[in-house]
Every structure is written in C-alpha cells, then in structure tokens.
Design a protein around this motif. Structure first.
Motif, short mmCIF file in Angstrom:
data_model
loop_
_atom_site.label_atom_id
_atom_site.label_comp_id
_atom_site.label_asym_id
_atom_site.label_seq_id
_atom_site.Cartn_x
_atom_site.Cartn_y
_atom_site.Cartn_z
N HIS A 25 0.82 -1.21 0.00
CA HIS A 25 0.00 0.00 0.00
C HIS A 25 0.86 1.26 0.00
CE1 HIS A 25 -3.40 -2.65 0.76
NE2 HIS A 25 -4.15 -1.65 0.38
N GLY A 26 1.97 1.23 0.71
CA GLY A 26 2.88 2.38 0.70
C GLY A 26 3.49 2.60 -0.67
N LEU A 27 3.92 1.51 -1.32
CA LEU A 27 4.50 1.63 -2.66
C LEU A 27 3.45 2.03 -3.69
CD1 LEU A 27 6.95 -1.41 -2.62
CD2 LEU A 27 7.48 1.03 -2.30
N LEU A 28 2.21 1.59 -3.49
CA LEU A 28 1.11 2.02 -4.35
C LEU A 28 0.93 3.53 -4.28
CD1 LEU A 28 -1.39 1.03 -6.10
CD2 LEU A 28 -2.67 1.14 -3.96
N LYS A 29 0.99 4.05 -3.06
CA LYS A 29 0.85 5.50 -2.88
C LYS A 29 2.02 6.25 -3.50
CE LYS A 29 -1.93 5.34 1.35
NZ LYS A 29 -2.18 3.90 1.38
N THR A 34 1.25 8.46 -6.74
CA THR A 34 2.32 9.45 -6.55
C THR A 34 2.10 10.24 -5.25
OG1 THR A 34 1.40 11.34 -7.75
CG2 THR A 34 2.63 9.69 -9.05
N LEU A 35 3.17 10.80 -4.74
CA LEU A 35 3.04 11.59 -3.51
C LEU A 35 2.10 12.78 -3.67
CD1 LEU A 35 6.55 11.56 -1.80
CD2 LEU A 35 4.39 10.71 -0.91
N PRO A 36 2.20 13.55 -4.77
CA PRO A 36 1.24 14.65 -4.92
C PRO A 36 -0.22 14.17 -4.99
CG PRO A 36 3.09 14.97 -6.40
CD PRO A 36 3.25 13.60 -5.81
N GLY A 37 -0.45 13.04 -5.66
CA GLY A 37 -1.80 12.49 -5.72
C GLY A 37 -2.30 12.03 -4.36
N ALA A 40 -3.11 15.05 -2.32
CA ALA A 40 -4.39 15.61 -2.77
C ALA A 40 -5.57 14.81 -2.22
CB ALA A 40 -4.44 15.68 -4.29
N PHE A 41 -5.43 13.47 -2.21
CA PHE A 41 -6.51 12.64 -1.68
C PHE A 41 -6.70 12.91 -0.18
CE2 PHE A 41 -7.85 8.68 0.44
CZ PHE A 41 -9.14 8.61 -0.05
N PHE A 42 -5.61 12.94 0.56
CA PHE A 42 -5.72 13.22 1.99
C PHE A 42 -6.31 14.61 2.23
CE2 PHE A 42 -3.54 9.38 2.42
CZ PHE A 42 -3.38 9.03 3.74
N ASP A 43 -5.94 15.57 1.38
CA ASP A 43 -6.50 16.92 1.47
C ASP A 43 -8.00 16.89 1.24
OD1 ASP A 43 -6.25 19.82 1.72
OD2 ASP A 43 -6.68 19.86 -0.45
N SER A 44 -8.46 16.06 0.29
CA SER A 44 -9.90 15.96 0.02
C SER A 44 -10.67 15.39 1.21
CB SER A 44 -10.17 15.11 -1.22
OG SER A 44 -10.00 13.73 -0.93
N ALA A 52 -0.34 12.60 4.99
CA ALA A 52 -0.11 11.75 3.82
C ALA A 52 1.34 11.27 3.81
CB ALA A 52 -0.43 12.51 2.54
N TYR A 53 2.28 12.18 4.05
CA TYR A 53 3.69 11.80 4.05
C TYR A 53 3.99 10.80 5.17
CZ TYR A 53 4.54 15.57 0.75
OH TYR A 53 4.51 16.37 -0.36
N LEU A 54 3.44 11.04 6.35
CA LEU A 54 3.65 10.13 7.47
C LEU A 54 3.04 8.75 7.20
CD1 LEU A 54 3.05 12.52 10.51
CD2 LEU A 54 5.23 11.55 9.74
N THR A 55 1.90 8.74 6.55
CA THR A 55 1.25 7.47 6.22
C THR A 55 2.10 6.66 5.24
OG1 THR A 55 -0.95 8.36 6.63
CG2 THR A 55 -0.82 6.42 5.22
N VAL A 56 2.60 7.32 4.21
CA VAL A 56 3.44 6.62 3.23
C VAL A 56 4.70 6.10 3.92
CG1 VAL A 56 4.85 6.90 1.16
CG2 VAL A 56 2.53 7.85 1.23
N PHE A 57 5.33 6.93 4.75
CA PHE A 57 6.53 6.49 5.46
C PHE A 57 6.21 5.30 6.37
CE2 PHE A 57 9.18 6.50 9.26
CZ PHE A 57 10.43 6.31 8.68
#
Length: 143
Positions: A25-29, A34-37, A40-44, A52-57
C-alpha cells in the motif's frame, strides 16, 4: 509439529502478511498514485499534507521492518493509527470492500492483524532487534 512450533509459524505468517500489505500500500501510494496524488486525496478528506507523508513512510518503513522481523510488536502498535485511520475513512462506505469507495471489512481485518502481531510478536525467522536502537525500545515491545 508441536504447539510452540505452530504458534511460531502462525506468528510469522501474521507478521509477513501485515508487512507485505503495508509495504504494497505504501508503494502504491508512491509509484501509482504518486506523492502529490496521495497528498491531494488526503487533502480531500480534510487531512493536512503531513499526514499523507507520514502514512506513506509508516507503510513503507513499517512494512519492510515487519517483513524483516525488526521490532514486530512495536511496528504493529505504531501501524495502528494508520490502520484505524483507514478504517475510519472507509467506515461510511458499507461493509464489503467491493463497495464503491471500498468498505470497512479489509481495514478492520488489518487492524485485527496488527493487534495479533502486537500480541504474538514476530514469530520464527525474525531478525528481532537492531543493536543500535535496542536500548531505546521497552522490553515488552522487543519480541
């Protein structure tokens, strides 16, 4: 097989399952959305970009640590806010994950899996510890 062997194998399978799913899931993001995408989703959803960055990490580093078997209990506990957050996001979409927007069944399963790993530890074939940081981790979370 003995009961202890079965327990160790079961704990290993739980740890590896959670680790592979988190890493995927992290690699999917990172590589598909992508990180900007992802931001944007977390912002929505009303979350700041840092979440979003912490979640991916958390998903990438936590998934890799679980696969390796490094501090499995600690990583499982630390993954719970991400997994509970995922559950929260999908809770309004119904039970089945095949529903539009994805339901809450899969995130609930991941929360349960993280709790199982936190209770059972890493099982067999886990690296378990890194000497550099071992002194900073409470004894109960070192398995």
């Amino acid at each position: 097989m003995t009961f202890e062997t079965n327990t160790n194998v079961g704990a290993t399978l739980a740890r590896l399952s959670l680790g592979v799913i988190l890493l995927a899931h992290g690699l999917l993001k990172l590589f598909v959305f992508t990180l900007p995408g992802t931001v944007a989703f977390f912002d929505s959803l009303g979350y700041p970009a840092i979440i979003a960055y912490l979640t991916v990490f958390a998903e990438v580093a936590g998934g890799a640590a679980l696969i390796a078997g490094l501090y499995s209990r600690l990583v499982a506990v630390l993954s719970l806010p991400v997994l509970i957050g995922s559950f929260w996001v999908h809770a309004g979409n119904g039970w089945l994950f095949s529903n539009e927007g994805g339901g809450w069944e899969f995130p609930a399963l991941l929360v349960a899996l993280a709790v199982i790993v936190a209770i059972q530890g890493g099982g067999a074939f886990a690296l378990r510890r890194l000497p550099v940081v071992d002194g900073f981790v409470p004894q109960a979370l070192k398995a």
